[in-house]
Design an enzyme around this catalytic site. Structure first.
Site, PDB file in Angstrom:
ATOM      1  N   ASP A  85       0.874  -1.170   0.000  1.00 52.53           N
ATOM      2  CA  ASP A  85       0.000   0.000   0.000  1.00 52.53           C
ATOM      3  C   ASP A  85       0.910   1.217   0.000  1.00 52.53           C
ATOM      4  O   ASP A  85       1.498   1.552   1.024  1.00 52.53           O
ATOM      5  CB  ASP A  85      -0.919   0.001   1.231  1.00 52.53           C
ATOM      6  N   ASP A 215      -3.312  -3.757   3.405  1.00 53.65           N
ATOM      7  CA  ASP A 215      -3.321  -3.125   4.737  1.00 53.65           C
ATOM      8  C   ASP A 215      -2.811  -4.092   5.790  1.00 53.65           C
ATOM      9  O   ASP A 215      -2.272  -3.696   6.819  1.00 53.65           O
ATOM     10  CB  ASP A 215      -4.757  -2.716   5.108  1.00 53.65           C
TER      11      ASP A 215
END
Ligand code: I4D
Ligand code: MG
Length: 272
Positions: A85, A215
């Site tokens: 990410d 995440d």
């Protein structure tokens, strides 16, 4: 040509510079990657050794938020895979709210091997390597060990869906935990940094419906190496692609949270 370069990393866990070394190794070994060579799967950093890739498959793969947003499939194979990410906390970023991170996880044979999360605005580098501990700027991380919800700070995130039914479920979950006398509930706008606060002992539990594998990948290694637990909201083992998680300093705390939650369905990363 048989390369025996060692992309070694000191035992106390990787820093970005060592990671850079690994990346440099990859750059220095283009023939490795072109001809499908692998890092030694027994050691995520390992020696960049030469052996034929099975079925001639390309070696490392990437799963990244922006690639998924433009239609790339999120499939975690047995190949060495970077799970990234690049900006976690985008909404915070555009508002200049200082809770923004870069998250880089690495898996081999679907096993999370190491994770790196960089809190950009505070220059804090969180690292974790399977079996080698978790660190923040070189300082070892340990979870709080809290088992009492009334003494626990619980973190969560809203998730991307904002329809009335989803918001009702989100608020209901928060209300359930407050009724159960959680000491506090917080939403900070970055799941990766919230999970790092758990790993550092500054929070005691985290739950979310609607986050993604990018995440979770790095943060899961960091929390586990800090002595914490990361599971599915059902109370079963973590499913990296299920877009849901409960993480906590202890199994007791994790189960308390999981049992309080109503499920919010966000589908799966590998089915979108
Ligand atoms: O900023 P990006 O696009 O990464 O989205 C993140 C959300 O901002 C967080 O609230 C949420 O908790 C997750 O971290 C999610 O990835
Ligand atoms: Mg994110």
């Amino acid at each position: 040509m048989h390369r025996t370069d060692v992309c070694s990393v000191p035992a106390q866990g990787p820093t970005l510079s060592e990671l850079g070394t690994v990346q440099t190794c990859a750059e220095h070994c283009p023939e490795c990657f072109r001809s499908g060579l692998f890092f030694d799967p027994e050691n995520a950093f390992g020696r960049c050794k030469q052996w034929p890739a099975p079925q001639g498959r390309a070696c490392r793969r990437f799963i990244a938020e922006e690639a998924a947003a433009s239609g790339a499939k999120c499939v975690l194979t047995h190949n060495p895979t970077w799970i990234i990410d690049p900006i976690d906390g985008t909404c915070n970023f555009v508002h200049r709210f200082p809770t923004v991170a870069v998250s880089i996880g690495f898996a081999v044979r679907q096993e999370l091997e190491f994770g790196v999360i960089y809190h950009c605005t505070e220059e804090r580098l969180y690292t974790g390597r399977r079996g080698r501990g978790a660190f923040c700027n070189g300082q070892r991380l340990r979870v709080s060990g809290e088992t009492d919800l009334s003494k626990a700070l619980v973190l969560t995130e809203i998730g991307p869906k904002r329809d009335p039914a989803t918001l009702k479920l989100f608020l209901s979950n928060m209300e359930r935990l407050l009724h159960a006398k959680a000491h506090g509930v917080r939403v900070i706008g970055s799941s990766t940094l919230a999970l790092c606060h758990l790993a550092s002992g500054a929070a005691d539990a985290y739950y979310q419906f609607g986050l993604h594998c990018w995440d979770l990948a790095a943060a899961t290694v960091i929390i586990r190496e800090a002595g914490g637990i990361v599971i599915d909201t059902s109370g079963g083992p973590l499913d990296l692609m299920a877009c849901r998680v409960v993480a906590a300093s202890t199994r007791e705390m994790a189960m308390l949270i999981a049992q309080a939650l109503q499920t919010i369905n966000y589908g799966r990363d590998d089915e979108k």
